[in-house]
Design an enzyme around this catalytic site. Sequence first.
Site, mmCIF file in Angstrom:
data_model
loop_
_atom_site.group_PDB
_atom_site.id
_atom_site.type_symbol
_atom_site.label_atom_id
_atom_site.label_comp_id
_atom_site.label_asym_id
_atom_site.label_seq_id
_atom_site.Cartn_x
_atom_site.Cartn_y
_atom_site.Cartn_z
ATOM 1 N N TYR A 171 0.828 -1.211 0.000
ATOM 2 C CA TYR A 171 0.000 0.000 0.000
ATOM 3 C C TYR A 171 0.862 1.260 0.000
ATOM 4 C CZ TYR A 171 -3.212 3.676 0.872
ATOM 5 O OH TYR A 171 -3.908 4.853 0.731
ATOM 6 N N LYS A 172 1.919 1.279 0.825
ATOM 7 C CA LYS A 172 2.747 2.491 0.916
ATOM 8 C C LYS A 172 3.377 2.849 -0.425
ATOM 9 C CE LYS A 172 4.949 5.993 2.542
ATOM 10 N NZ LYS A 172 6.044 5.962 3.517
ATOM 11 N N LEU A 173 3.860 1.871 -1.149
ATOM 12 C CA LEU A 173 4.490 2.159 -2.435
ATOM 13 C C LEU A 173 3.486 2.722 -3.429
ATOM 14 C CD1 LEU A 173 6.911 -0.891 -2.858
ATOM 15 C CD2 LEU A 173 7.480 1.464 -2.234
#
Length: 291
Positions: A171-173
């Site tokens: 999700y962060k990427l």
Amino acid sequence: MTQKIGFLGAGRMASAMISRLLEKGYQVRVWNRSADKVAPLAAKGAIACVTPADAATGVDVVISFMADDTAAETVWLGNSGAVSTMEPGTVAIECSTLSHGFVLELSAKINANGCPYIDAPVTAIPAQVAAGETMFLIGADNAVLDRVRPIMDAVANRIIHFGPIGSGTVYKLMNNLLGAVHIAAAAELVAVAQKAGLDGKLVAEAFTNGAVASRVGVMTIPGMISGNHKEGVHFTTALRAKDAGYAMWLADELGLDLPVGRSATEMFDRAIEAGLGDLGQSAVLETIRGK
């Protein structure tokens, strides 16, 4: 008994988190490659350490905030790395934005030493972290997460548990790739508006109050309009380029073509080639101006 913490890194985000933990009464051992960044934290009560291994000695939890895969591998597994002194059961919390494949490799190596791993990148700016408004994006075993939840609650107003190790990084990427897309598109808006002779203040006002405004766009447009890419830097062009590149690696792992993400990544790569990496993200505008 309050858990003792070892902290690897003292950059803008890390320093804000360490300060918050100290305010909450935690004992924090801190290592940073540039020792001068640890001094202000030591003045607040942190214990300055000379190596990552030193920071990880005698603690319950080790938290890392590094720039990239290479730095993370060094502080965890290199000479005098944290793993060398971590006792079995010590929890490793990796808050850095790393590539997905590397997170899986790193977690396996740390787990092999008897230390559970939490994939815990964050989404916030330093001021939010200092105010306890961090959002953790978690990939971890439920039982392990429960063990360190008091520490996370001390610095976060939201913890989103996506699933197993690696899922927080997924999700962060993509979140950070979306940020790159927003900034690249905002740069195109500003470039056209300036070339056409529009008033910069009115452009910023219209964007900020319009339906297409994004938080990251609102933060970067003032620097684009003023041409000042050095003041109020929360996130550098180099870090955005790195995260976007890692996101594209993830897409390749999954067999997906992301044309919009690829275009934004290429714009940030051009900014790096132009020597703009240490400036704020608004500097990506200069790739359109041709400066």
